[in-house]
Design a protein around this motif. Sequence first.
Motif, short mmCIF file in Angstrom:
data_model
loop_
_atom_site.label_atom_id
_atom_site.label_comp_id
_atom_site.label_asym_id
_atom_site.label_seq_id
_atom_site.Cartn_x
_atom_site.Cartn_y
_atom_site.Cartn_z
N ARG A 22 0.81 -1.22 0.00
CA ARG A 22 0.00 0.00 0.00
C ARG A 22 0.84 1.27 0.00
O ARG A 22 0.31 2.37 0.08
CB ARG A 22 -0.93 0.00 1.22
N LYS A 23 2.19 1.08 -0.06
CA LYS A 23 3.12 2.22 -0.10
C LYS A 23 2.87 3.16 1.08
O LYS A 23 2.69 4.38 0.93
CB LYS A 23 3.01 2.97 -1.43
N LEU A 24 2.91 2.59 2.27
CA LEU A 24 2.63 3.34 3.49
C LEU A 24 3.89 3.62 4.31
O LEU A 24 3.83 3.85 5.51
CB LEU A 24 1.63 2.56 4.36
N GLN A 25 5.04 3.64 3.64
CA GLN A 25 6.30 3.80 4.36
C GLN A 25 6.36 5.10 5.16
O GLN A 25 7.01 5.18 6.20
CB GLN A 25 7.49 3.74 3.39
N LYS A 26 5.70 6.14 4.69
CA LYS A 26 5.74 7.43 5.38
C LYS A 26 4.47 7.70 6.19
O LYS A 26 4.29 8.80 6.73
CB LYS A 26 5.96 8.55 4.36
N ALA A 27 3.60 6.71 6.27
CA ALA A 27 2.35 6.90 6.99
C ALA A 27 2.57 6.84 8.50
O ALA A 27 3.57 6.30 8.98
CB ALA A 27 1.34 5.83 6.57
N LYS A 28 1.64 7.40 9.24
CA LYS A 28 1.68 7.35 10.70
C LYS A 28 0.60 6.40 11.20
O LYS A 28 -0.50 6.36 10.67
CB LYS A 28 1.46 8.74 11.29
N PHE A 29 0.94 5.63 12.23
CA PHE A 29 0.02 4.64 12.76
C PHE A 29 -0.14 4.84 14.27
O PHE A 29 0.79 5.27 14.95
CB PHE A 29 0.54 3.21 12.51
N ALA A 30 -1.31 4.53 14.78
CA ALA A 30 -1.55 4.50 16.23
C ALA A 30 -1.95 3.08 16.60
O ALA A 30 -2.64 2.39 15.85
CB ALA A 30 -2.66 5.48 16.61
N LEU A 31 -1.50 2.64 17.76
CA LEU A 31 -1.76 1.26 18.17
C LEU A 31 -2.42 1.25 19.55
O LEU A 31 -1.91 1.86 20.50
CB LEU A 31 -0.44 0.47 18.23
N ILE A 32 -3.53 0.56 19.65
CA ILE A 32 -4.18 0.31 20.94
C ILE A 32 -4.09 -1.20 21.19
O ILE A 32 -4.48 -2.00 20.35
CB ILE A 32 -5.66 0.74 20.92
N TYR A 33 -3.52 -1.58 22.34
CA TYR A 33 -3.35 -3.00 22.62
C TYR A 33 -3.66 -3.28 24.09
O TYR A 33 -3.54 -2.40 24.96
CB TYR A 33 -1.92 -3.45 22.28
N GLN A 34 -4.10 -4.51 24.36
CA GLN A 34 -4.49 -4.87 25.72
C GLN A 34 -3.26 -5.16 26.58
O GLN A 34 -2.21 -5.56 26.08
CB GLN A 34 -5.42 -6.09 25.70
N ASP A 35 -3.41 -4.95 27.88
CA ASP A 35 -2.29 -5.04 28.82
C ASP A 35 -2.15 -6.48 29.35
O ASP A 35 -2.48 -6.78 30.49
CB ASP A 35 -2.50 -4.06 29.97
N ASP A 36 -1.72 -7.39 28.47
CA ASP A 36 -1.46 -8.77 28.87
C ASP A 36 -0.43 -9.36 27.92
O ASP A 36 0.15 -8.65 27.09
CB ASP A 36 -2.75 -9.59 28.90
N ASP A 37 -0.19 -10.67 28.02
CA ASP A 37 0.83 -11.30 27.17
C ASP A 37 0.49 -11.17 25.69
O ASP A 37 1.37 -10.95 24.86
CB ASP A 37 0.97 -12.79 27.54
N PHE A 38 -0.80 -11.33 25.34
CA PHE A 38 -1.18 -11.22 23.94
C PHE A 38 -0.94 -9.79 23.44
O PHE A 38 -0.43 -9.58 22.35
CB PHE A 38 -2.64 -11.60 23.74
N GLY A 39 -1.32 -8.81 24.25
CA GLY A 39 -1.10 -7.42 23.86
C GLY A 39 0.37 -7.11 23.68
O GLY A 39 0.76 -6.37 22.76
N ALA A 40 1.22 -7.69 24.54
CA ALA A 40 2.67 -7.48 24.41
C ALA A 40 3.18 -8.07 23.10
O ALA A 40 4.07 -7.51 22.44
CB ALA A 40 3.40 -8.10 25.60
#
Length: 318
Positions: A22-40
Amino acid sequence: FNIGATYCQEITGVMKHLIATRKLQKAKFALIYQDDDFGADVKCGYDAAFSPGHGWSCLQMRTWDASGTVTAGWRRWRNSGQTGSPSAVWNGSTWGTFFISYSALYFRELNDDLTFTNGLDATTHTTLSMGHYDTRQSATTRAIWDGTGYAVAWQIGRTAADGTPYVYFARWGRDLSVLQARVEVDDTRSSSEIDLVFDGSQYHLAYVDRNGSRYDVVLRTVSSTGTLGARTVVHSSMDFSTRSPSLAFDGANLLLAWEGASSGSAHLEVRDPSDHAILESYDVAGSQPRVDVNATTGEGVLLHTRGGATYVVPFTVN
């Protein structure tokens, strides 16, 4: 359930493919993840996908007490590029961990609760030995605490011009001062698991050496001053399943376990530490054996796998 690659590795691959297609090399991303082993693991995958070069590779450690209760949860640390073959040893007050990443052997110290002793972040490590060649999956480490320092055996390519796996040995103090400079033990010519024990006066290494079309299980000593003893070939076979050497010292003799000459055929031997002469031998119907013994009580255990299960064979040293 994820069988094979970790969630971190799977997410890394997906995100790298998405960014490239998708040619997203210069794109910005935000990540929301859960606070457990899977989220890590999810965060690990994103970190690897967006890091420069070859990304990050994660190591992790956890501890249990004798009853199987977790005493310290997963601690993760990582290094740029492909990292693996870790070895951890308790020195009486902290954990010393050793691992290989690309062309160097690294060290990281952790407290009993698996917090980093030096307080540095998860990507800052101490380089112990460089000038090797990146053999990646061929790299192996094995560390022990001998009472005065760390004794470490590791396998990695010799140089950029000679990427053949070699076994090395060295010793470092608790403060990482060099007690014994790096010794080149052997040219194994293929990847090999390594084990290492100290009998109170000298060190014993066990590893597999590919000798032409044959696979040799080898024992060799290293003195406290770095002098190499003679190679003792305890088994030689054309069967590539010859593997998994494991060593223990019962206070008087060496115990050596290994697998071969056919897959699923494990062996346990008692050998004289002075010359590696065989004293007793036992055959076990299993794979990937590991042997350990309490030199004070004489109680020992042989672990091996068979038919998808792990078996525990207790024994007593007479």
